[in-house]
Design an enzyme around this catalytic site. Structure first.
Site, mmCIF file in Angstrom:
data_model
loop_
_atom_site.group_PDB
_atom_site.id
_atom_site.type_symbol
_atom_site.label_atom_id
_atom_site.label_comp_id
_atom_site.label_asym_id
_atom_site.label_seq_id
_atom_site.Cartn_x
_atom_site.Cartn_y
_atom_site.Cartn_z
ATOM 1 N N HIS A 23 97.205 29.296 72.701
ATOM 2 C CA HIS A 23 96.935 27.915 72.281
ATOM 3 C C HIS A 23 98.071 26.956 72.633
ATOM 4 C CE1 HIS A 23 94.075 29.850 69.125
ATOM 5 N NE2 HIS A 23 93.542 29.828 70.324
ATOM 6 N N ASN B 288 99.734 31.333 67.949
ATOM 7 C CA ASN B 288 100.707 30.407 67.367
ATOM 8 C C ASN B 288 101.383 29.551 68.432
ATOM 9 O OD1 ASN B 288 99.946 31.761 65.122
ATOM 10 N ND2 ASN B 288 101.875 32.877 64.862
#
Ligand code: APR
Length: 251
Positions: free
Chosen positions: A121, A104
């Site tokens: 990410h 997330n």
């Protein structure tokens, strides 16, 4: 099929667990009102990833990409961590060695108090200069200028997130695989377990003898490999496990 949602046998295992890792995906933020990607109202049902989350899309139309990220920042900035995030933040102090690896970019784990967070990410509240590669925090919602420019050199800024076709930050990835290969239990919460390399982390852990504990309202490609798989929302299942753990730790 042996029942994989036996809470008591999981608690027995957690009693003796020293090194615990948790891998989270968009599902953990669903109960906070952040849309997932591939769920029913998932982002990729409405938007085309190739138009918004690739380096090519950004070079073709940085305005469009930034308008989308500005919209997502606006959506996320008013959201609060839910009980799932809060349990994970608490477990950081409960287990001798506990590490959180998240896919997330919403920053809700940190907002819940998690400190040891590996963001595979990137983070939507960080922006990066496309010229100098410097990374800076920015919480402006909405952004003052779209597309935003580097305050130092005036070059285009980009979201400090990993787009499709881009490689992950090597130190983060290295740590994620190292921790997974050296844990005794890996929780996998709120991910469809289809995006690599994140989806390989639980299998790396299992190969090294760890138990996989999946939490997801639906089954995923990982369910067949999981030792435990609890059907339900993270905000419901994690507090249940936590409650039992607290009971045993107060004995
Ligand atoms: N609690 C737990 N899991 C949930 C909940 C909930 N309340 N609600 C939905 N889920 C599950 C869904 O069943 C689904 O399996 O969360 C999963 C979300 O899957 P995706 O939308 O595919 O998100 P994720 O796995 O995090 O995607 C991985 O793909 O699009 C890229 O970079 C993006 O990090 C993202 C990556």
């Amino acid at each position: 099929m042996e029942n994989k949602d036996n809470l008591n046998s999981l608690i027995e295992i957690l009693k003796g667990a020293e090194r615990v890792v948790i891998l989270t995906g968009a599902g953990i933020s669903a109960e906070s009102g952040v849309p997932t990607f591939r769920g029913q109202d998932g982002l990729w049902k409405t938007y085309r990833a190739e138009d918004l989350a690739t380096p090519t899309a950004f070079s073709h139309n940085p305005q469009l990409v930034w308008e989308w990220y500005d919209w997502r920042r606006g959506l996320i900035c008013s959201k609060e961590p839910n009980s799932g995030h809060k349990v994970i933040a608490r477990w950081e102090k409960f287990f001798p060695s506990f590490h959180l690896i998240t896919q997330n970019i919403d920053g809700l784990h940190q907002k819940a108090g998690s400190k040891k967070v590996f963001e595979l990410h990137g983070n939507i509240w960080k922006i990066r200069c496309t010229e100098e590669d410097t990374v800076m925090e920015n919480h402006d919602t909405p952004l003052r200028e779209i597309p935003p420019k580097c305050p130092e050199c005036g070059a285009l800024l980009r979201p400090h997130v990993v787009w499709f076709g881009e490689s992950l930050e090597s130190s983060v990835l290295h740590n994620a695989f190292y921790l997974s290969a050296n844990c005794q239990v890996i929780f996998v919460v709120g991910t469809s377990a289809v995006v690599q390399p994140a989806a390989s982390l639980p299998l790396t852990a299992a190969e090294a003898g760890a138990k996989i504990v999946e939490v997801n309202p639906t089954s995923t490609p990982l369910t067949a490999y999981a030792n435990f798989s609890f059907r339900g929302g993270a905000g419901e299942i994690l507090p249940l496990i936590d409650e039992k753990l607290r009971l045993i730790s107060s004995d």
